[in-house]
Design a protein around this motif. Structure first.
Motif, short mmCIF file in Angstrom:
data_model
loop_
_atom_site.label_atom_id
_atom_site.label_comp_id
_atom_site.label_asym_id
_atom_site.label_seq_id
_atom_site.Cartn_x
_atom_site.Cartn_y
_atom_site.Cartn_z
N GLY A 185 0.80 -1.22 0.00
CA GLY A 185 0.00 0.00 0.00
C GLY A 185 0.82 1.26 0.00
O GLY A 185 0.65 2.12 0.87
N HIS A 186 1.73 1.38 -0.97
CA HIS A 186 2.49 2.61 -1.07
C HIS A 186 2.83 2.92 -2.53
O HIS A 186 2.66 2.08 -3.41
N ILE A 187 3.29 4.15 -2.73
CA ILE A 187 3.74 4.61 -4.04
C ILE A 187 5.25 4.77 -3.98
O ILE A 187 5.81 5.21 -2.97
N VAL A 188 5.93 4.42 -5.07
CA VAL A 188 7.37 4.59 -5.18
C VAL A 188 7.64 5.70 -6.19
O VAL A 188 7.11 5.67 -7.30
N ALA A 189 8.44 6.66 -5.80
CA ALA A 189 8.79 7.76 -6.71
C ALA A 189 10.30 7.93 -6.73
O ALA A 189 10.96 7.81 -5.70
N VAL A 190 10.83 8.22 -7.90
CA VAL A 190 12.24 8.56 -8.07
C VAL A 190 12.31 9.88 -8.81
O VAL A 190 11.66 10.05 -9.85
N GLY A 191 13.07 10.82 -8.26
CA GLY A 191 13.18 12.14 -8.87
C GLY A 191 14.61 12.53 -9.12
O GLY A 191 15.55 11.87 -8.67
N ASP A 192 14.80 13.63 -9.85
CA ASP A 192 16.15 14.10 -10.13
C ASP A 192 16.62 15.04 -9.03
O ASP A 192 15.92 15.27 -8.02
N ALA A 193 17.81 15.59 -9.20
CA ALA A 193 18.41 16.43 -8.15
C ALA A 193 17.67 17.75 -7.97
O ALA A 193 17.85 18.41 -6.94
N GLN A 194 16.85 18.14 -8.93
CA GLN A 194 16.06 19.37 -8.82
C GLN A 194 14.69 19.11 -8.18
O GLN A 194 13.92 20.05 -7.99
N GLY A 195 14.37 17.85 -7.88
CA GLY A 195 13.10 17.53 -7.27
C GLY A 195 11.99 17.23 -8.25
O GLY A 195 10.82 17.12 -7.85
N ARG A 196 12.31 17.07 -9.53
CA ARG A 196 11.29 16.72 -10.53
C ARG A 196 11.09 15.22 -10.52
O ARG A 196 12.06 14.46 -10.69
N LEU A 197 9.87 14.76 -10.31
CA LEU A 197 9.60 13.33 -10.28
C LEU A 197 9.72 12.76 -11.69
O LEU A 197 9.10 13.27 -12.63
N LEU A 198 10.49 11.68 -11.82
CA LEU A 198 10.70 11.07 -13.13
C LEU A 198 9.94 9.75 -13.26
O LEU A 198 9.49 9.41 -14.35
N TRP A 199 9.82 9.03 -12.18
CA TRP A 199 9.07 7.78 -12.17
C TRP A 199 8.17 7.78 -10.94
O TRP A 199 8.62 8.05 -9.83
N VAL A 200 6.90 7.47 -11.13
CA VAL A 200 5.95 7.31 -10.03
C VAL A 200 5.21 6.01 -10.28
O VAL A 200 4.43 5.90 -11.23
N GLY A 231 30.30 12.39 -5.11
CA GLY A 231 29.42 12.91 -4.07
C GLY A 231 28.33 13.81 -4.61
O GLY A 231 27.51 14.32 -3.84
N GLU A 232 28.30 14.02 -5.94
CA GLU A 232 27.28 14.89 -6.55
C GLU A 232 25.89 14.31 -6.34
O GLU A 232 25.66 13.10 -6.45
N LEU A 233 24.94 15.17 -6.02
CA LEU A 233 23.56 14.75 -5.82
C LEU A 233 22.94 14.40 -7.17
O LEU A 233 22.93 15.22 -8.10
N LEU A 234 22.43 13.17 -7.30
CA LEU A 234 21.84 12.72 -8.56
C LEU A 234 20.31 12.73 -8.52
O LEU A 234 19.67 12.93 -9.55
N GLY A 235 19.74 12.52 -7.36
CA GLY A 235 18.28 12.48 -7.28
C GLY A 235 17.82 11.99 -5.93
O GLY A 235 18.54 12.07 -4.93
N VAL A 236 16.61 11.44 -5.90
CA VAL A 236 15.99 11.05 -4.64
C VAL A 236 15.05 9.88 -4.88
O VAL A 236 14.47 9.75 -5.96
N VAL A 237 14.94 9.00 -3.87
CA VAL A 237 13.99 7.88 -3.93
C VAL A 237 13.02 8.04 -2.76
O VAL A 237 13.43 8.39 -1.66
N ASP A 238 11.73 7.80 -3.03
CA ASP A 238 10.69 8.14 -2.07
C ASP A 238 9.63 7.05 -1.99
O ASP A 238 9.32 6.39 -2.98
#
Length: 442
Positions: free
Chosen positions: A87-102, A171-178
């Motif tokens: 019961g959850h959603i998986v999101a991956v976004g870029d370093a600017q916070g734009r969601l690329l996969w939901v 060490g560069e920020l590539l994105g985020v997983v949520d």
């Protein structure tokens, strides 16, 4: 903030929007208070939706070329495959916070679309205010945001956890997983799960970088044609190399063992207790550790640096034999191969809510004989996480398995709860009652 008190912040959030300069109560965590203030400075409207920054065609082209694209099969295997059940959603976004996969739970995704939690939307703090993906990127740390901790009013029914993903070399920020869902995500298990996923992603990036370097070093140079720089691979080559690295899985089995077992594509190696400690530390720190850092993690006073360096030399040889190439870099010491542990399966089951299966997959604490400070702390965290899940579940099956284990045999609270949840007339109730009396203070 934990899931027990999200509603307590409703009035606090409203008061903050009315008087932003007024002091905030201690109920508001510092990470949330700082993010609320940043959101105001950035001019975020708390009733507005996150802006959509990509249309379908531009999104497809952008994310196909993104460095996190080759890692999506890994993300799906760790987080998305069980999303319908969990019961959850998986999101991956870029370093600017734009969601690329939901991806994930279809019903929840339909609800999330109403607040623009969709691929192509901007969920940085500047785009949507305080939220887990945006705040994780702003702080560069894993974070959990629950209910009214969100800045946007339309996000208050949701809870989310997120972790940043960095380039393991620069060490560069590539994105985020949520992970996004309901109140059940507001707990340490969910945060541990996204942290583990981000760590696995960074480990796979390391493996791909190693493959690229090896390929470039052996590629023949054609006279008059310059060799393509290794640090600027095209997206297709990066995807192929990441897939190649993932095709040779390496796992470290720690649970219930003093000597961990390293399995590389079916070939196993039993490690010494010291090498087991070192390899687990390195797996937990994909960006690497200095020799002094490893020494401090393994010894109270950190006065064994010469011995540590000698053991690292020996460990490098062991890993080279297991992987067929040098797998341990230095300055700082870090793994350049992908490595997962059997702990991750336990945490994946907990995230799904499969507590009974998680206890069954837990033969004992990791490296139980180790007295290294960092190992003791990590081991206690693992045991506490599993114990908390068992107690919260109130499942007789989970409690029976937990109290039958070495970790739970003397757990008075677990025995007491087991006695309560067992049906009247069950002969197991008398056994549980006897254990409760045995463990009661004199």
């Amino acid at each position: 903030m934990t899931a027990e008190r999200p509603e307590a912040l409703d009035g606090v959030h409203e008061a903050f929007l009315a008087e932003p300069d007024a002091p905030l109560p201690d109920l508001v965590r510092p990470v949330v208070a700082d993010s609320w203030r940043r959101s105001l400075r950035l001019g975020v409207d708390p009733v507005a939706h996150a802006p959509i920054e990509f249309n379908d065609s531009s999104l497809a082209a952008y994310r196909d070329a993104h460095p996190l694209a080759p890692l999506m099969p890994l993300v799906r295997s760790l987080l998305a495959e069980d999303a319908e059940e969990a019961g959850h959603i998986v999101a991956v976004g870029d370093a600017q916070g734009r969601l690329l996969w939901v991806e994930g739970h279809r019903g929840l995704r339909g609800r999330a679309e109403a607040m623009h939690f969709v691929a192509g939307a901007l969920w940085s703090e500047g785009g949507a205010g305080t939220n887990a993906p945006g705040t994780a990127l702003a702080t560069r740390k894993p974070v959990q945001i629950a209910a009214s901790e969100h800045f946007g009013l339309q996000v208050h029914p949701w809870s989310c956890v997120a972790a940043p993903v960095r380039d393991p070399l620069s060490g560069e920020l590539l994105g985020v997983v949520d992970l996004t869902g309901g109140a059940e995500l507001a707990g340490p298990r969910s945060l541990a799960l996204v942290r583990a996923c981000a760590s696995a992603m960074e480990s796979q990036l390391l493996a791909a970088a190693r493959e690229r370097a090896a390929w470039e070093s052996t590629r023949p140079t054609v006279i008059g044609v310059p060799r393509r720089p290794a640090e600027q691979p095209d997206a297709l080559r990066a995807a192929r190399l990441a897939a190649k690295a993932a095709a040779r899985p390496a796992t470290l089995s720690l649970l219930g063992r003093d000597g961990a077992v390293l399995d590389v594509a079916g070939r196993t190696t039993t490690l010494s207790p010291r090498h087991s400690e070192m390899l687990w530390l390195l797996a937990r720190h994909p960006l690497g550790l200095t020799g002094q850092g490893i020494d401090a993690a393994l010894h109270e006073r950190g006065e064994h640096l010469v011995t540590i360096r000698a053991e690292l030399v020996r460990l490098r040889r062991v890993l080279a034999e297991a992987f067929g190439s040098d797998a341990l870099a230095s300055k700082p010491y870090r793994l350049v191969v992908g490595l997962t542990t059997d702990l991750e399966e336990v945490r994946r089951l907990l995230a799904r809510g499969a507590v009974v299966k998680a206890v069954e997959a837990f033969p004992g604490p990791p490296l139980p004989g180790s007295a290294a400070p960092a190992v003791v702390a990590a081991r206690d965290e693992v045991v506490a996480e599993l114990r908390e899940a068992v107690l919260r579940s109130r499942s007789a099956a989970a409690l029976e398995r937990w109290t039958a284990s070495g970790s739970g045999h003397d757990d008075a609270a677990a025995w007491q709860l087991l006695e309560q949840v067992l049906p009247y007339g069950s002969p197991k109730r008398s056994t549980a009652r006897a254990h409760v009396r045995r463990l009661a203070p004199a």
